[in-house]
Structures are given as C-alpha cells and as structure tokens.
Design a protein around this motif. Structure first.
Motif, PDB file in Angstrom:
ATOM      1  N   GLN A  54     105.589 101.194  26.208  1.00 30.56           N
ATOM      2  CA  GLN A  54     104.619 102.211  25.852  1.00 30.56           C
ATOM      3  C   GLN A  54     104.895 103.449  26.685  1.00 30.56           C
ATOM      4  OE1 GLN A  54     100.967 100.150  26.521  1.00 30.56           O
ATOM      5  NE2 GLN A  54     101.259  99.930  28.712  1.00 30.56           N
ATOM      6  N   GLN A  55     104.479 104.584  26.155  1.00 27.28           N
ATOM      7  CA  GLN A  55     104.809 105.859  26.777  1.00 27.28           C
ATOM      8  C   GLN A  55     103.541 106.623  27.129  1.00 27.28           C
ATOM      9  OE1 GLN A  55     107.160 108.522  24.401  1.00 27.28           O
ATOM     10  NE2 GLN A  55     108.085 109.457  26.180  1.00 27.28           N
ATOM     11  N   ASP A  56     103.466 107.046  28.369  1.00 29.92           N
ATOM     12  CA  ASP A  56     102.359 107.891  28.823  1.00 29.92           C
ATOM     13  C   ASP A  56     102.775 109.344  28.587  1.00 29.92           C
ATOM     14  OD1 ASP A  56     100.220 107.834  31.747  1.00 29.92           O
ATOM     15  OD2 ASP A  56     100.351 109.276  30.120  1.00 29.92           O
ATOM     16  N   ARG A  60     104.746 111.495  30.962  1.00 32.71           N
ATOM     17  CA  ARG A  60     106.107 111.405  30.409  1.00 32.71           C
ATOM     18  C   ARG A  60     106.882 110.268  31.063  1.00 32.71           C
ATOM     19  NH1 ARG A  60     108.012 117.787  30.008  1.00 32.71           N
ATOM     20  NH2 ARG A  60     106.303 118.477  28.654  1.00 32.71           N
ATOM     21  N   LYS A  61     106.253 109.085  31.027  1.00 33.76           N
ATOM     22  CA  LYS A  61     106.848 107.921  31.682  1.00 33.76           C
ATOM     23  C   LYS A  61     106.675 106.710  30.793  1.00 33.76           C
ATOM     24  CE  LYS A  61     106.642 105.227  35.952  1.00 33.76           C
ATOM     25  NZ  LYS A  61     105.944 105.045  37.245  1.00 33.76           N
ATOM     26  N   LEU A  62     107.697 105.848  30.770  1.00 33.50           N
ATOM     27  CA  LEU A  62     107.660 104.615  30.005  1.00 33.50           C
ATOM     28  C   LEU A  62     107.177 103.477  30.901  1.00 33.50           C
ATOM     29  CD1 LEU A  62     111.020 104.855  28.054  1.00 33.50           C
ATOM     30  CD2 LEU A  62     108.740 105.075  27.094  1.00 33.50           C
ATOM     31  N   SER A  63     106.441 102.554  30.324  1.00 29.73           N
ATOM     32  CA  SER A  63     105.986 101.374  31.038  1.00 29.73           C
ATOM     33  C   SER A  63     105.947 100.214  30.068  1.00 29.73           C
ATOM     34  CB  SER A  63     104.602 101.620  31.661  1.00 29.73           C
ATOM     35  OG  SER A  63     103.634 101.886  30.652  1.00 29.73           O
ATOM     36  N   GLY A  64     105.827  98.987  30.619  1.00 29.77           N
ATOM     37  CA  GLY A  64     105.767  97.801  29.779  1.00 29.77           C
ATOM     38  C   GLY A  64     106.648  96.692  30.338  1.00 29.77           C
ATOM     39  N   ARG A  82     119.633 105.264  30.303  1.00 36.20           N
ATOM     40  CA  ARG A  82     119.178 106.446  29.553  1.00 36.20           C
ATOM     41  C   ARG A  82     118.322 105.936  28.391  1.00 36.20           C
ATOM     42  NH1 ARG A  82     123.550 110.561  27.358  1.00 36.20           N
ATOM     43  NH2 ARG A  82     123.839 108.877  25.890  1.00 36.20           N
ATOM     44  N   TRP A  83     117.014 106.162  28.482  1.00 30.54           N
ATOM     45  CA  TRP A  83     116.068 105.569  27.537  1.00 30.54           C
ATOM     46  C   TRP A  83     116.049 106.342  26.240  1.00 30.54           C
ATOM     47  CZ3 TRP A  83     114.177 100.976  28.741  1.00 30.54           C
ATOM     48  CH2 TRP A  83     114.164 100.597  30.075  1.00 30.54           C
ATOM     49  N   GLN A  84     115.925 105.578  25.154  1.00 27.60           N
ATOM     50  CA  GLN A  84     115.734 106.156  23.813  1.00 27.60           C
ATOM     51  C   GLN A  84     114.651 105.342  23.115  1.00 27.60           C
ATOM     52  OE1 GLN A  84     119.396 106.351  21.661  1.00 27.60           O
ATOM     53  NE2 GLN A  84     120.527 107.333  23.327  1.00 27.60           N
ATOM     54  N   THR A  85     113.617 106.013  22.666  1.00 25.62           N
ATOM     55  CA  THR A  85     112.475 105.334  22.045  1.00 25.62           C
ATOM     56  C   THR A  85     112.509 105.490  20.538  1.00 25.62           C
ATOM     57  OG1 THR A  85     111.084 107.305  22.285  1.00 25.62           O
ATOM     58  CG2 THR A  85     111.063 105.699  24.084  1.00 25.62           C
TER      59      THR A  85
END
Length: 816
Positions: A54-56, A60-64, A82-85
């Motif tokens: 999930q993205q805040d 601007r940060k990913l968590s989970g 390198r994250w890609q959602t």
C-alpha cells in the motif's frame, strides 16, 4: 530519582541488545556472488493491495508485508530496489512481457504464470476463512451447510471454483469484493462470507466489521511466492537461498504485523479493558508525579528552543528555496535576462550566455542594443511601458538576435514584468527557434511536394477526417486531379455540401453510403467500387481505397485515392459475359451429349436386343429340330445360346452405362441403385439416406446430380482409401442438397490445383445447374462433398419437355 531513571534506561538498553536480531548469512556460491555483483539494481513490481502493498500518498512511501520482505532481502543481499506499482495483476504481467519488471513478490504459482516467471518456494501461507456473526460463533462444517444458509464469495476467483467443485451443497452468492461479502453478512442477506486472512486483517480494523468472527477454515490456502524473470535463473536461486536463510521468528513477526486478525472488540470484553485502563491510569499518575517537577523546569527552555528552531527552519527553507530557484534558472534551457529600465542586463543565466555566444558573466551590464541593433532607447521605453501596463500578461514575438561573433540567430522572445524588492525589471525569455524554422520550412516543402505528387497521380487523392467519435466527417484535402477525373475543381468537391457522395450514380448511392458508414463506425479501411457521374454527365467506374489511421483522442483520418477503372470494368464485364456464354455453351453441349447417349442407349437396347432375340429363337428352333440327331450339334447349339445370353448382358450394361434406366424412377432411386453398384464393385459399405417424397426434378438436373455422384464415388474408389461412404439427399427450403461423405485419408482442397479435372468437372456441372459445390476435407480426416441446387429451374417446363422428348425411357424387361 535520577538514579532510578538511569537504572531503568540501562535495563532498556540491555533488553534491546538481547532482543536485537542476529546477523543473517546467506550461503551463495562464487558464481552466484559474481552474478549478484553485476546486477545490483532490481526492478520490483508490486500490485497495490493492502495489506501486502500500500502507498501513503502524503508521505510518498510504500508499506506492507511484501514491501518489508523485499527490503529485508535487499539489505541482506546488498542490492538496490527500484519500485514499480500496478493496479492489478494484468498490468504487472503486461509490464513483465514488456521487460520492465525483474522481481514480483506475493504471487501465486499458476500454469499461465509459469510461462513468464520463475517462482521461489512459498514464504507465506494465507488461509481462506469462513466468517460469520459473533452470535453464531462456533465451529462450522461446510459439508452440513444447506441452501438456506447462503455463502457470499468473490467471483471470479480460485476459491469460488474450489467451493463449487468440492461442496455441491453450498449456495454461493457472487460478489465483486470482500467488503461487499462482509456487508451481506451484516445485512442478513448471507449467513457466511469467504475471505482470506490478509483481507480480513485489513477490514476487521473497521468498526463496521468488528462483530464478525472466524467460524471455519475453507481448506484452500494461498501460497505466496517471489516471482522472477525466466531469463535470470540465477536470480531465482539466489532468492530461494535468501528466503531459506530468513529466521522463522522474523517471518512470524512479519505475519503478526500485517496478517494477524485483531482480537475482540472493546465491547466484547469491557471488564478486561476497564482493569487495564485502571492499571494504566495508576502508572500514569506515578509517572506524572515523577516528571511533573522536570516539566516545570524544562518549559522555559523548550519554548526558547522551539522559537530558535522555528527561526532556523524558516531561514533554511528560504535559503533552500533560493538555491533551488537559482539552480532551476541556471539549468534552464531557456535563456533568461533581467533587464533594468535603462535596457542594461542585470542578470543572465547560462542558457542565455550559450545562446548569444558569451562567456560566463559576459552579458551583465551590456545594453540590449548590442544584441538587437534596431532597438533604440525610445523603442525600448515603449516596450517597457507596454509590458508594465499589461497587468501581468506576457508579450510574445519572434525576432533575430546578434550573437557575439556577429551572426544572426532566430529566437522566440517573451517579455514579462517583475518587481523584486524595491527594483523593477523586464524579464526577457529567449528560445532558439532555428530548428523550428527549419522544421517549418521542411514541412512546407513536404506539403508542396505532396501536392505536386497528388496533382500528377492519375486519380483523385483525398483525406477524410473525423474530429471526434460520432462527429460528421469532412474532406480536409482533395488533389487537383479531380478536375481531370470528374471535371470539378478540388474546391467544389471539398465543400461541405458537395463531397464525393454527390458524384456517385443514384443506383450505387446505397452501397457507397453503406461501406462508408461501416468504415467510419468501425474506424477501419474503406473500399468501394461503383459508378460515378462526371460534370458533363458521363458514367465512369471508380475504385475508392482509403486507409484509416488513428491520431489519438478519438480523431481518425482516412487517406485514399479514387481510381478510374472504367476500362478495366469494361474488360471485366466482357470477360464475365464471355464466361457466361461459354458456360451456356458447355451446358448445351452436355445436354446434347446426354441426349446422344440416351439415343445410342435406346438404339443399342432396342435394335441389338431385337436381333439377339431373333437369333436366340432361331437357335432354339434349330435345337428342337436337329439337336436329337447329333450329340455334337446339341453341344454347339447350347454354346451358342450361352454366347447370346452374354451378348444380352453386354447390351444391357452398355445401355445402362450410357443412361441408366433407373433415372426414370427418380433421383432418389437412382442414388440407391448407384450405391448398391458401388458396394458390389468396391466392397466398401455405402449408407444411403433419401427422403420418401421428393419434388419433381427436370431431367437435366437429375442427370447432372447423378453424374456428379458417379464422379465422386469414382474419386473415393481411386484415392480415398475409405472404409465406408455415406450418401444423404435432403430438401432445405427451395434447395436440394446432396452430400457424399467418406472416412478416408482426406486431402487439402486448396492444394488440389487446377489439374484436378474431376473436381473442375463437378464444379462446372453444378454451376450449369445454378447451384454450388462445397468440399470440406483435411488430411487424415475424410472428405465431405456438398452439392446444392435450386428446385425451380430457370428453364421452366419447356426445358424439361425438350429434354424428355429427346431421351425416351428404356425398357427394363429382359428380352429373351
């Protein structure tokens, strides 16, 4: 008191040191470590689905759960992620096919996914649970549920397929999401809901679903794996080694943080929470008494520190904003000059210095007249007053500036007024438009070349445009060849109330509009052939071919040419007429040949039959008169009688081959007779299905169908190597259908070629009868030949009478 606080602090440090995780060592081979050293950056694709990822948006940060797992692996393997959602799994798989993703955590192993990914061993097991109301809490057996206890489940999904195939007694209610399934349970529209543990963890934190509890495990867990690209098998092996090195305690903590269902709601155990609250309140009072005197001493210091910190932060923010602004201006590709009212430059960024060819700092304090010789002071002051009084609107124009080497440079100039502190400036934005001018010149040259080519094409070149879906189309371009083709100038045809449709012949207008409307509605290519009228009333055949091209945002254009095919059409019509005449001639010759066969069969049967009958009578009389006198003569007369019987059979066979008499009994009887002869000759079983009542056929059609049947059975005997043949005759509306099917080796009809004279002859016979012939066959799958002929003949009763008059039925009795 400070000693006790110091002792408590030391105990906390010791506890933290004891609880610190031990360093994890991943066992990798030298080859794997060398590969990992070359691939330090991984592109990780995740599907945004809480609680896995999930993205805040504010931070601007990913968590989970999947995010924490991959970050732990990255820290252990010392790689950069390198994250890609992505919104769903389909978008993630599309990115993998496009080569934009290297690793994807949290995927289930499927047959379709194995073609794109390499999967690690499962690192997390997420069970699917049966949830119900707290009043119905207790173990529930899925086998004992009835149709009066509906179960809400998201469809389509693998768990729904599992329940449907495993528990036939369940009454499943399809829903679109897990939230809707839980709401159905709360609204009493369903007794239970099926939801996985991760989604239940997320939704059970909401007060709306706090009273729902788990009553059973469905028995189909989700096994989460890490997928990696198939062309990197080393990466999958490294990930497996890292996952095996992951301590079970860490994995259990990860599960408890994200996938553990909260305990009972406060309302479920008020006594426990009240006691806990009382205990916490007592501890808070004790702590408050300890730190109250410290707060009073630190309040003044904290206030001063906050004020100083706020002042420093504001100053740092202002300096940072100033540095960012200066950096942005210096790195801009647009030249920027700050000019005072006396037309001298007070500031110039690097782009302006590069555009005008000056060294760093060489533009400052120079008057604008050095770059624009015709910009005298009066003209400058007029520009100053004009921009200053424009109310914030910028002044835009193109001009040429003199560079440091004396060359002229075409630029796009924008003037804007600026007040900074106590000074006023005119900000000049310079953009090099040399390439734009070259592009415009090249575009003009290309358009002129296109018009020249289109004007010399022996036809009419056009462009049809649709600005948006559903809007009417109009002609954006008509070449000058229109006047040579139809006598109208391009401007006349291009008018909105004229167009090519005004040139179409009235009889062909319907087909023109039908093809054009279909092409516009579907956004596909347009093709039409028909007649058009020139300005002087001449009729010409035209061929319109246009290719559709989408410009985005619903805009579509059709580029096409209108060709004059009058001469080709005339040749085509003459050729078609010639083929029709040849077919009519062939039909006439075939009819004459059948009549000649019938005449020869009648003469052979009648004349030779009479002669053989008389001869047989003479031999019999001779035998009666002289046979008893000489035994040798008796034997010779018997031999002559046998020869005469053989001649009788030969005559009947010749007459039958020329025209079978069974045709007089109808085509159905003829088909059954021919099938029996085929069985006797080949030994291949032949199944026949014909209706009892058939409409009357003229002799030409009956003979034509019979000859096609003979040719088809001959092909089966020669080439098919069949074990059985099936003949079927049936009436479909106003059409008579004859099917010949075999279970032989089959063939490819497209590869038969023009040398297959049997097939060519059958097709021509069918065309002469006004019908059609279809062949369905594949190598190794047998062959089915279908003949369709209309029941009503174009020739009418007169044709049948003429044919029957020429062919008389043959006697079927034996002439002895």
């Amino acid at each position: 008191m400070s000693r006790w606080l110091y002792l408590l602090f030391c105990c906390c440090l010791a506890t933290a040191a004891l609880a610190a995780p031990e360093p994890v060592e991943v066992r990798l081979s030298a080859e794997q470590r060398a590969w990992l050293a070359e691939h330090r950056e991984w592109r990780v694709g995740v599907v945004l689905q809480a609680p896995y990822a999930q993205q805040d948006r504010r931070l601007r940060k990913l968590s989970g759960a999947n995010i924490e797992l991959m970050e732990w692996l990255a820290s252990v393997l010392q790689v950069e992620l390198r994250w890609q959602t992505y919104a769903d799994l389909n978008e993630l798989e599309a990115a993998r096919r496009a080569g934009r993703v290297d690793v994807a955590p949290g995927l289930g192993q499927t047959p379709a996914g194995l073609r794109q990914w390499l999967f690690t061993d499962p690192y997390l097991r997420v069970p699917n649970l049966l949830v119900g109301e707290r009043s119905a809490a207790g173990a529930v057996e899925l086998e004992r549920l009835t149709v009066e206890e509906p179960v809400a489940v998201r469809m389509p999904s693998s768990v729904a397929d599992f329940l449907r195939g495993t528990y036939s007694n369940l009454r499943l209610q399809p829903v679109k999401s897990e939230r809707e399934a839980l709401r159905r349970v709360l609204e009493r529209r369903a007794y239970y809901a099926v939801i996985d543990e991760a989604q239940l963890t997320r939704l059970s934190r909401e007060p709306e679903f706090a009273e729902l509890v788990v009553v059973a495990d469905v028995g189909l867990p989700q096994l989460l794996r890490i997928a990696s690209r198939r062309d990197w098998p080393q990466l999958s092996a490294i990930l497996d080694s890292a996952l095996h090195a992951l301590p079970p305690k860490e994995l259990e903590q990860l599960r408890s943080r994200w996938l553990t269902i909260p305990r009972q709601h406060l309302s479920a155990a008020p006594g426990v929470w009240q006691n806990l609250s009382l205990l916490l309140f007592t501890l808070l009072l004790a702590c408050a008494s300890v730190i109250a005197w410290q707060r009073r001493q630190l309040q003044g210091l904290e206030r001063r520190l906050r004020e100083a910190r706020g002042t420093l932060e504001q100053r740092e923010l202002a300096e940072e904003a100033l540095r960012l602004t200066q950096f942005s201006i210096d790195q801009s590709t647009v030249g920027i000059l700050w000019v005072n009212w006396d037309s001298h430059v007070r500031y110039a960024n690097r782009a302006a210095e590069q555009i005008l060819g000056y060294a760093p700092g060489g533009l400052v304090e120079r008057p604008l007249q050095e770059f624009q010789p015709d910009l005298n002071m009066d003209r400058w002051l007029n520009l100053w007053r004009r921009v200053r009084s424009s109310g914030g609107e910028a002044l835009h124009f193109e001009n040429e500036c003199r560079r440091s080497d004396g060359s002229l440079l075409p630029v796009d100039v924008t003037l804007s007024f600026l007040r900074f502190r106590d000074a006023e400036y005119l900000v000049v934005y310079l953009t090099d438009v040399t390439e734009q001018r070259r592009a415009r010149a090249a575009l003009a040259e290309s358009e002129a070349r296109l018009k020249g080519i289109a004007g010399n094409v022996p036809g009419l070149v056009f462009r049809l445009e649709q600005p948006e879906p559903g809007a009417p189309v109009d002609f954006a371009f008509i070449s000058e060849g229109s006047e040579q083709l139809v006598g109208y100038p391009a401007a006349t045809i291009q008018a909105a109330d004229f167009g090519i449709r005004s040139l179409v012949h009235p009889e062909d207008s319907a087909s023109y509009h039908a093809t054009q409307d279909a092409a516009i509605a579907a956004g596909r290519d347009w093709q039409w052939q028909g007649r058009i009228l020139t300005r002087d009333g001449q009729v010409r055949w035209a061929d319109i071919k246009a290719s559709a091209r989408s410009l985005g945002e619903g805009r579509t254009v059709w580029d096409g040419v209108v060709w004059d095919i009058s001469e080709n059409k005339r040749i085509e019509l003459e050729l078609a007429e010639s083929r029709t005449r040849l077919r009519e001639l062939s039909a006439h010759l075939e009819s004459v040949r059948e009549e000649e066969k019938a005449r020869i069969a009648r003469e052979v049967h009648d004349e030779l039959g009479q002669v053989l009958t008389v001869l047989k009578l003479e031999v019999s009389m001779c035998e009666l008169a002289y046979g008893a006198l000489d035994p040798g003569l008796q034997e010779r007369l018997g031999s002559m009688k046998r020869l005469i019987a053989q001649l009788f059979q030969l005559v009947r066979d010749v007459a039958t081959a020329l025209r079978p008499p069974i045709l007089d009994a109808g085509i159905a009887s003829a088909i059954e007779w021919q099938a029996r002869r085929f069985e006797a000759r080949s030994g291949i079983p032949c199944l026949v299905a014909v209706p009892e009542q058939l409409p009357e056929l003229n002799d030409a059609k009956a003979i034509g169908l019979f000859r096609i049947l003979q040719e088809a059975l001959t092909n089966v005997l020669r080439h098919a190597r069949a074990d059985s043949v099936e003949l079927r005759l049936q009436v479909e509306g106003a059409t008579l259908v004859l099917e010949i099917a075999d279970d032989g080796c089959g063939f490819d009809p497209t590869a038969a070629g023009k040398q297959s004279f049997g097939l060519v002859g059958m097709r021509e016979r069918v065309l002469m009868l006004g019908g059609s012939l279809d062949i369905a066959s594949r190598p190794g799958e047998g062959c089915t030949l279908s003949v369709r002929v209309p029941l009503e003949s174009a020739g009418g009763a007169g044709e049948r009478t003429a044919t029957n008059a020429a062919v008389e039925p043959l006697p079927t009795g034996r002439a002895d």
